[in-house]
Scaffold this active site. Structure first.
Site, PDB file in Angstrom:
ATOM      1  N   SER A 166       0.823  -1.215   0.000  1.00 27.54           N
ATOM      2  CA  SER A 166       0.000   0.000   0.000  1.00 27.54           C
ATOM      3  C   SER A 166       0.856   1.262   0.000  1.00 27.54           C
ATOM      4  O   SER A 166       0.524   2.238  -0.690  1.00 27.54           O
ATOM      5  CB  SER A 166      -0.949   0.006   1.201  1.00 27.54           C
ATOM      6  N   GLU A 167       1.961   1.269   0.742  1.00 31.09           N
ATOM      7  CA  GLU A 167       2.799   2.464   0.803  1.00 31.09           C
ATOM      8  C   GLU A 167       3.455   2.767  -0.547  1.00 31.09           C
ATOM      9  O   GLU A 167       3.563   3.927  -0.943  1.00 31.09           O
ATOM     10  CB  GLU A 167       3.863   2.313   1.891  1.00 31.09           C
ATOM     11  N   ILE A 168       3.869   1.738  -1.257  1.00 33.89           N
ATOM     12  CA  ILE A 168       4.450   1.964  -2.578  1.00 33.89           C
ATOM     13  C   ILE A 168       3.364   2.424  -3.553  1.00 33.89           C
ATOM     14  O   ILE A 168       3.572   3.336  -4.358  1.00 33.89           O
ATOM     15  CB  ILE A 168       5.143   0.689  -3.111  1.00 33.89           C
TER      16      ILE A 168
ATOM     17  N   SER B 149       7.192   5.586   7.486  1.00 32.56           N
ATOM     18  CA  SER B 149       5.772   5.221   7.504  1.00 32.56           C
ATOM     19  C   SER B 149       5.596   3.712   7.659  1.00 32.56           C
ATOM     20  O   SER B 149       4.681   3.250   8.349  1.00 32.56           O
ATOM     21  CB  SER B 149       5.072   5.716   6.231  1.00 32.56           C
TER      22      SER B 149
END
Length: 268
Positions: A35-37, A123
């Site tokens: 999700s962060e990428i 994060s």
């Protein structure tokens, strides 16, 4: 605004209006990393569309690491900035190969992975391991500019980060950052985007008729071709001249997206 008052305001908003996200329900390291990428430079709405089917196709680091680059690129379609798909694929392979499938809990180590900078590394530490770390992203930036720099122009991230460190909830950093992001998201919808006062603010170049759009269209064609495609054929499909395709084709080859044998181009 004093720290306690600021925290109370953010927590009160979050209690009533927190957003539901699949990567908040599932805080496994793999879910958070994916999700962060995906969320880098991409709206949440679009990620919410792609994320579930990407996770279904590649449910773990091992599944993603073992996939072909072409499979990963196909699954990534619709998110844009395709380089991130290559980064995510390489991250999965490195985690399996070097770290026995476990995500490192150290920010400096995480920054050694492709596509992971200081803020993404922090994060991941916050959302996966609930570590008390300091970072900034677009919605967090909006919150601090709105509340602490209302009459200031050209606010630097270094100024904001000092306030983030002074005000963040050290007992529950994971949800604190979710709360900030949710609050910042609604701020940008209520009026002028506070981020326009940031030194880091850049007006995004138009996608239509850009080199980025042309690169994406080339990849779309090659992703759905079992055989190679010549430059002449690509030009015909895209209604471009072969000269117009020279630069994006060379870039895509150099960056590892595609390769060519003779006059034929293929997905790498």
């Amino acid at each position: 605004m004093k720290r306690a008052k600021f925290q109370r305001k953010i927590w009160e908003y979050y209690k009533e209006h927190k957003r539901s996200m699949p990567w908040r329900t599932d805080v496994r390291p793999y879910s958070i990393v994916v999700s962060e990428i995906m969320l880098q430079q991409t709206q949440v709405k679009r990620v919410l569309e792609i994320f579930p089917r990407f996770m279904k196709q590649f449910p773990s680091f091992r599944a993603l690491a073992g996939a072909s680059q072409k499979e990963v690129m196909r699954a990534w379609q619709g998110l844009g900035y395709n380089r991130r798909a290559l980064y995510l694929h390489k991250i999965a392979q490195e985690i399996i190969k070097t770290y026995s499938g476990k995500v490192p809990q150290d920010q400096n180590t995480l920054q050694q992975f492709p596509g992971i900078g200081p803020n993404t590394a922090a994060s991941i530490c916050a959302f996966v391991f609930n570590q008390p770390v300091v970072f900034i992203e677009t919605n967090i930036r909006s919150v601090y500019i709105h509340h602490f720099f209302a009459d200031v122009k050209k606010v630097s991230d270094s100024e904001i980060l000092k306030l983030v460190e002074e005000t963040y909830d050290r007992k529950n950093p994971r949800e604190w950052y979710w709360a900030l992001m949710d609050y910042g998201a609604v701020l940008k919808k209520q009026g002028e985007n506070p981020n326009k006062k940031s030194k880091q603010y850049v007006v995004q170049k138009k996608f239509k008729d850009s080199n980025r759009e042309l690169r994406g269209n080339i990849l779309k064609i090659l992703l759905h071709e079992k055989k190679g495609v010549s430059q002449v054929s690509l030009a015909q499909k895209l209604r471009k001249t072969t000269k117009e395709l020279q630069k994006p084709l060379m870039q895509l080859c150099t960056e590892g997206f595609i390769q060519h044998r003779g006059r034929q181009y293929y997905m790498a």
